[in-house]
Design a protein around this motif. Structure first.
Motif, PDB file in Angstrom:
ATOM      1  N   LEU A 172       0.860  -1.182   0.000  1.00 29.79           N
ATOM      2  CA  LEU A 172       0.000   0.000   0.000  1.00 29.79           C
ATOM      3  C   LEU A 172       0.894   1.228   0.000  1.00 29.79           C
ATOM      4  O   LEU A 172       1.554   1.523   0.994  1.00 29.79           O
ATOM      5  N   ALA A 173       0.931   1.923  -1.102  1.00 28.91           N
ATOM      6  CA  ALA A 173       1.784   3.105  -1.238  1.00 28.91           C
ATOM      7  C   ALA A 173       0.915   4.350  -1.196  1.00 28.91           C
ATOM      8  O   ALA A 173       0.118   4.591  -2.111  1.00 28.91           O
ATOM      9  N   SER A 194      -4.806  -1.379  -8.106  1.00 24.25           N
ATOM     10  CA  SER A 194      -5.778  -0.287  -8.130  1.00 24.25           C
ATOM     11  C   SER A 194      -5.140   0.993  -7.619  1.00 24.25           C
ATOM     12  O   SER A 194      -4.142   0.961  -6.893  1.00 24.25           O
ATOM     13  N   THR A 195      -5.709   2.100  -8.023  1.00 18.13           N
ATOM     14  CA  THR A 195      -5.311   3.415  -7.534  1.00 18.13           C
ATOM     15  C   THR A 195      -6.569   4.074  -6.961  1.00 18.13           C
ATOM     16  O   THR A 195      -7.556   4.253  -7.679  1.00 18.13           O
ATOM     17  N   ILE A 196      -6.514   4.387  -5.673  1.00 14.14           N
ATOM     18  CA  ILE A 196      -7.689   4.867  -4.958  1.00 14.14           C
ATOM     19  C   ILE A 196      -7.457   6.312  -4.540  1.00 14.14           C
ATOM     20  O   ILE A 196      -6.458   6.619  -3.881  1.00 14.14           O
ATOM     21  N   ARG A 197      -8.346   7.170  -4.904  1.00 13.06           N
ATOM     22  CA  ARG A 197      -8.270   8.571  -4.469  1.00 13.06           C
ATOM     23  C   ARG A 197      -8.600   8.649  -2.982  1.00 13.06           C
ATOM     24  O   ARG A 197      -9.559   8.038  -2.521  1.00 13.06           O
ATOM     25  N   LEU A 198      -7.814   9.412  -2.232  1.00 14.57           N
ATOM     26  CA  LEU A 198      -8.008   9.537  -0.793  1.00 14.57           C
ATOM     27  C   LEU A 198      -8.308  10.994  -0.444  1.00 14.57           C
ATOM     28  O   LEU A 198      -7.396  11.784  -0.186  1.00 14.57           O
ATOM     29  N   PRO A 199      -9.564  11.381  -0.428  1.00  3.65           N
ATOM     30  CA  PRO A 199      -9.895  12.752  -0.037  1.00  3.65           C
ATOM     31  C   PRO A 199      -9.729  12.946   1.470  1.00  3.65           C
ATOM     32  O   PRO A 199     -10.318  12.221   2.265  1.00  3.65           O
ATOM     33  N   LEU A 210      -1.959   3.573  -3.831  1.00  3.17           N
ATOM     34  CA  LEU A 210      -1.713   2.567  -4.857  1.00  3.17           C
ATOM     35  C   LEU A 210      -1.604   1.202  -4.189  1.00  3.17           C
ATOM     36  O   LEU A 210      -0.815   1.012  -3.267  1.00  3.17           O
ATOM     37  N   VAL A 211      -2.422   0.278  -4.641  1.00  2.00           N
ATOM     38  CA  VAL A 211      -2.429  -1.086  -4.125  1.00  2.00           C
ATOM     39  C   VAL A 211      -1.659  -1.952  -5.115  1.00  2.00           C
ATOM     40  O   VAL A 211      -2.032  -2.040  -6.295  1.00  2.00           O
ATOM     41  N   LEU A 212      -0.584  -2.584  -4.652  1.00  2.00           N
ATOM     42  CA  LEU A 212       0.287  -3.364  -5.526  1.00  2.00           C
ATOM     43  C   LEU A 212       0.344  -4.811  -5.064  1.00  2.00           C
ATOM     44  O   LEU A 212       0.270  -5.102  -3.855  1.00  2.00           O
TER      45      LEU A 212
END
Length: 215
Positions: A172-173, A194-199, A210-212
């Protein structure tokens, strides 16, 4: 730092927790963590952020954004925070998820000492500290999640922590920005799942997770 000293910061944290869908009862222990950080920061310069309101936004709420994004961070999961500094996000996640088993890792002695102090002060029975480089950590068990917050490039992050992972582990980056060159430099056996926006509540800045995974 008590309620009477920083009531505005406490209200900001409570509102942020509500907006993230997290328990507002976390306000008190999270503010106690900031109290210890503020005290130690005056002597040891653990964080460049000195204003408590900014710490609420840029340390606490910034870290907590991963919880609604990743419900898998639940009871029994093992997580290591690499390059944790003052325990960000590792200790903050340990406070918010008492069932999560957290290891924080940092090679700087003053930061490791602070994290041990914070664990004792907050009675965090689900957290421990490894003082040293990621390459030198040989855990008894692998970790389910390996997290970093602006620790290194994606390639360096996965390379120095590969031995900490099991076959189903994920990295988890937490990053503000990742350009095409950094993505392209990722070793071939890793993929960005996946790439998750974190507001971050109250902060108008780009944050993403970024989930790798390794093939």
């Amino acid at each position: 730092m008590s309620e009477s000293r920083h009531p505005h910061s406490e209200r900001r944290l409570r509102l942020g927790l509500e907006r993230l869908g997290l328990d507002v009862e976390l306000t008190a222990p999270l503010m106690r963590y900031l109290a210890e950080l503020e005290k130690w920061n005056a002597t040891y310069n653990l964080s460049g952020i000195k204003i408590v309101d900014d710490m609420v936004l840029r340390h606490l709420l910034d870290s907590l954004t991963v919880l609604p994004a990743l419900p898998q961070l639940a009871d029994g999961a093992r997580l290591i925070d690499v390059g944790s500094g003052a325990g960000i996000p590792g200790l903050i996640l340990a406070i918010a998820r008492p069932g999560l088993r957290v290891t924080t890792l940092d090679s700087a002695g003053k930061k490791a000492r602070f994290m041990r102090h914070a664990i004792r002060a907050l009675n965090l029975t689900n957290a421990e500290v490894f003082e040293g480089r990621a390459e030198d950590h040989v855990p008894e068990d692998t970790y389910d999640f390996i997290i970093s917050r602006a620790f290194a490039s994606l390639a360096d992050f996965v390379t120095v922590t590969e031995h900490l992972a099991g076959p189903d582990s994920c990295w988890l980056a937490m990053k503000a920005h990742v350009d095409d060159a950094e993505r392209a430099a990722l070793p071939a056996r890793w993929r960005i799942e996946s790439t998750i926006r974190l507001p971050v509540p109250g902060l108008d800045e780009m944050r993403q997770l970024l989930v790798l995974r390794a093939a």
